[in-house]
Design a protein around this motif. Sequence first.
Motif, mmCIF file in Angstrom:
data_model
loop_
_atom_site.group_PDB
_atom_site.id
_atom_site.type_symbol
_atom_site.label_atom_id
_atom_site.label_comp_id
_atom_site.label_asym_id
_atom_site.label_seq_id
_atom_site.Cartn_x
_atom_site.Cartn_y
_atom_site.Cartn_z
ATOM 1 N N GLU A 48 10.144 -3.498 -10.028
ATOM 2 C CA GLU A 48 9.469 -4.398 -9.096
ATOM 3 C C GLU A 48 8.456 -5.256 -9.843
ATOM 4 N N THR A 49 8.392 -6.542 -9.444
ATOM 5 C CA THR A 49 7.405 -7.440 -10.020
ATOM 6 C C THR A 49 6.006 -7.015 -9.589
ATOM 7 N N LEU A 50 5.076 -6.983 -10.529
ATOM 8 C CA LEU A 50 3.698 -6.599 -10.241
ATOM 9 C C LEU A 50 2.767 -7.766 -10.530
ATOM 10 N N VAL A 51 1.979 -8.145 -9.517
ATOM 11 C CA VAL A 51 0.938 -9.154 -9.662
ATOM 12 C C VAL A 51 -0.395 -8.420 -9.584
ATOM 13 N N VAL A 52 -1.122 -8.396 -10.685
ATOM 14 C CA VAL A 52 -2.376 -7.654 -10.759
ATOM 15 C C VAL A 52 -3.526 -8.649 -10.810
ATOM 16 N N SER A 53 -4.334 -8.683 -9.752
ATOM 17 C CA SER A 53 -5.422 -9.653 -9.655
ATOM 18 C C SER A 53 -6.577 -9.330 -10.585
#
Length: 203
Positions: free
Chosen positions: A130-135
């Motif tokens: 899964e693609t992970l977007v970490v702010s």
Amino acid sequence: MLAPFSLAAYIILETRCTTPNRAISLPQSQDDGLPRTSLKVSNLANASALVYHALRSFPAFGDGDRAVNWCGFYLEASVFLASSSKPNAMAATSRAPVLNLGPFNGKPACLFIQCIPGKSVCADAFLTSETLVVSDVESYPGHIACDGETKSELVVPMVLQSNGERKVLGVMDLDCLALRGFDENDKMGLEKIAKLLIDGCDW
């Protein structure tokens, strides 16, 4: 002229902005019919360079305190065996999958990532597909700080579907100097680029 470039360069040079000064996506006309090539390392090298420099030229990122400071690939150890009959020492002794550093642009990075859950953003994206977007990378458990200036991260798994089988080849990894550097548009655009790189190479 597109002729001197490999498939990856062709793909990314044909991208455009979805919203003013923002994310990359691919025109619908480029979704099919791209030639396949065995030059996967060359393609990934051009892809990392072109994404890195393209994003640094966009006003939303630029080359200041919102710049993308790393763009590249980590590939599962067996992907490298096509050019070497001997796995690296960590891959040979590890019970967990190992990602090897592939083509990239930015500061020097970790040579290997051991894919244990919760041990890095790249490991988790690889293991979950899964693609992970970490702010905020500081708030992410197990984050590996190759560059201490990195504040946010976007990692896209590279999943090959072939003959009814599914294999995670590695990940495409982007770092940014700003908190909340990436959004949903960036996620979708990079997923499309990753898919075309997968579909356009002989793995």
